[in-house]
Write an enzyme that holds these catalytic residues in place. Sequence first.
Site, short mmCIF file in Angstrom:
data_model
loop_
_atom_site.label_atom_id
_atom_site.label_comp_id
_atom_site.label_asym_id
_atom_site.label_seq_id
_atom_site.Cartn_x
_atom_site.Cartn_y
_atom_site.Cartn_z
N ASP A 4 0.87 -1.18 0.00
CA ASP A 4 0.00 0.00 0.00
C ASP A 4 0.91 1.23 0.00
OD1 ASP A 4 -1.64 2.16 0.71
OD2 ASP A 4 -2.92 0.91 1.99
N ASN A 21 2.23 5.47 -10.29
CA ASN A 21 0.89 5.49 -10.91
C ASN A 21 -0.24 5.41 -9.89
OD1 ASN A 21 -1.21 4.69 -13.13
ND2 ASN A 21 -1.21 2.98 -11.68
N TYR A 69 -7.81 16.25 -4.60
CA TYR A 69 -7.19 15.61 -5.77
C TYR A 69 -6.44 16.66 -6.60
CZ TYR A 69 -7.04 12.52 -9.94
OH TYR A 69 -6.66 11.75 -11.01
N LYS A 98 -2.38 16.45 -7.11
CA LYS A 98 -1.80 16.24 -8.45
C LYS A 98 -0.96 17.44 -8.88
CE LYS A 98 -3.46 12.09 -9.59
NZ LYS A 98 -2.59 10.90 -9.52
N1 LIG Z 1 -8.46 6.80 -15.43
C1 LIG Z 1 -8.53 8.13 -15.51
O1 LIG Z 1 -9.44 8.70 -16.14
C2 LIG Z 1 -7.47 8.98 -14.90
C3 LIG Z 1 -7.46 10.35 -15.23
C4 LIG Z 1 -6.47 11.15 -14.67
C5 LIG Z 1 -5.53 10.61 -13.83
N2 LIG Z 1 -5.58 9.29 -13.52
C6 LIG Z 1 -4.55 8.78 -12.60
O2 LIG Z 1 -3.99 7.60 -13.14
C7 LIG Z 1 -3.62 6.71 -12.09
C8 LIG Z 1 -4.26 5.34 -12.33
O3 LIG Z 1 -5.66 5.52 -12.44
P1 LIG Z 1 -6.61 4.32 -12.89
O4 LIG Z 1 -7.86 4.97 -13.42
O5 LIG Z 1 -5.88 3.33 -13.71
O6 LIG Z 1 -6.96 3.71 -11.46
P2 LIG Z 1 -7.59 2.27 -11.08
O7 LIG Z 1 -8.22 1.64 -12.26
O8 LIG Z 1 -8.44 2.55 -9.88
O9 LIG Z 1 -6.32 1.41 -10.67
C9 LIG Z 1 -5.60 1.79 -9.58
C10 LIG Z 1 -4.45 0.83 -9.35
O10 LIG Z 1 -3.75 1.27 -8.21
C11 LIG Z 1 -3.82 0.28 -7.19
N3 LIG Z 1 -3.93 1.00 -5.93
C12 LIG Z 1 -4.94 1.78 -5.49
N4 LIG Z 1 -4.66 2.27 -4.28
C13 LIG Z 1 -3.43 1.81 -3.95
C14 LIG Z 1 -2.59 1.96 -2.83
N5 LIG Z 1 -2.95 2.69 -1.76
N6 LIG Z 1 -1.40 1.34 -2.83
C15 LIG Z 1 -1.01 0.58 -3.88
N7 LIG Z 1 -1.76 0.39 -4.98
C16 LIG Z 1 -2.97 1.00 -5.00
C17 LIG Z 1 -5.02 -0.57 -7.55
O11 LIG Z 1 -4.93 -1.91 -7.03
P3 LIG Z 1 -5.58 -2.27 -5.60
O12 LIG Z 1 -6.96 -1.68 -5.58
O13 LIG Z 1 -5.56 -3.77 -5.55
O14 LIG Z 1 -4.68 -1.67 -4.57
C18 LIG Z 1 -4.90 -0.59 -9.06
O15 LIG Z 1 -3.89 -1.47 -9.48
C19 LIG Z 1 -4.06 7.39 -10.79
O16 LIG Z 1 -2.98 8.08 -10.23
C20 LIG Z 1 -5.12 8.37 -11.24
O17 LIG Z 1 -5.27 9.47 -10.37
C21 LIG Z 1 -6.53 8.46 -14.03
#
Ligand SMILES: NC(=O)c1ccc[n+]([C@@H]2O[C@H](COP(=O)([O-])OP(=O)(O)OC[C@H]3O[C@@H](n4cnc5c(N)ncnc54)[C@H](OP(=O)(O)O)[C@@H]3O)[C@@H](O)[C@H]2O)c1
Length: 258
Positions: A64, A91, A156, A160
């Site tokens: 975590d 990430n 957030y 960021k």
């Molecule tokens: N998707 C978008 O539209 C978007 C847009 C802008 C920015 N982002 C950024 O891109 C990144 C990834 O987003 P995503 O949409 O791919 O998210 P996601 O689908 O929710 O995936 C998040 C990943 O991080 C892991 N995770 C979550 N909390 C964690 C913690 N405390 N420690 C370790 N691992 C953790 C999750 O696995 P577990 O739950 O098993 O821990 C999963 O592998 C983030 O930083 C997000 O803010 C995403």
Amino acid sequence: MDLGIKGKVALITGGSRGLGRQSALALAHEGVDVAICGRTERSLSSTVTEIKKLGVNSLGIIADVTESADIGSLHSEVCESLGAVDILVNNAGGSLSREDIEGTSLEDYKKTFDLNLFGGFELMKLVIPQMKENNWGRIINIASIYGREYGGNISYMSAKAALIAATKHSAISLAKDGILVNSIAPGSIEVPEGSWERFQNENSPDVVEGFISDNLPMGRFGWPEPLGDLVAFLASNRSGLITGSCIVIDGGQSISMI
Ligand SMILES: NC(=O)c1ccc[n+]([C@@H]2O[C@H](COP(=O)([O-])OP(=O)(O)OC[C@H]3O[C@@H](n4cnc5c(N)ncnc54)[C@H](OP(=O)(O)O)[C@@H]3O)[C@@H](O)[C@H]2O)c1
């Protein structure tokens, strides 16, 4: 284009699902050995299996990023099993509330920084000494368009923005050491079990259509493959002059001109 990173070692936090998983697969396609972490075993092991099918070593570690003790053991486990980290992708992150200043407690504000910034900061500090010794390293921090311009909730957006600032500062201090540090600012990208999938499941088609027509010039949510390709390029030997940048990948969603 040969990206020239075969045999390097990458660590991707939150690499088990979503954009982290896509980044892991893109790096594995380039011959990079990839360690990923997350909090749950199921998605970690299925992604490790996918990565290994591409012919590289991989390791899934339960960690975590909001826990300092986990960060230290994550780093040492990767070094012991795969070797020193050449490519770090911070990430893991996300939004913990939907509120403005009046609706946000200090505790929630801090927790959002723990998730989006402090774990990544600690990992950067752990990987930098060996990267310096090798005179080669790549650090890629996944931010958001809402770290560059107004949007989302206060916690957030603040976390960021701070991540983008930490990226810029580190890039300049490490530029002479062969270490490139960049951030990526994605727009709304749909991934399985991700926040935009939930948004579509939890709202009526009218609300979803309204969001798309008001915010997404391409008329659809983003998809993860271009982000994985961008991570692989920034991690490569072909990106040598790019450092301190925040690269937007949003299908035209942001309003800011810079
Ligand atoms: N998707 C978008 O539209 C978007 C847009 C802008 C920015 N982002 C950024 O891109 C990144 C990834 O987003 P995503 O949409 O791919 O998210 P996601 O689908 O929710 O995936 C998040 C990943 O991080 C892991 N995770 C979550 N909390 C964690 C913690 N405390 N420690 C370790 N691992 C953790 C999750 O696995 P577990 O739950 O098993 O821990 C999963 O592998 C983030 O930083 C997000 O803010 C995403």
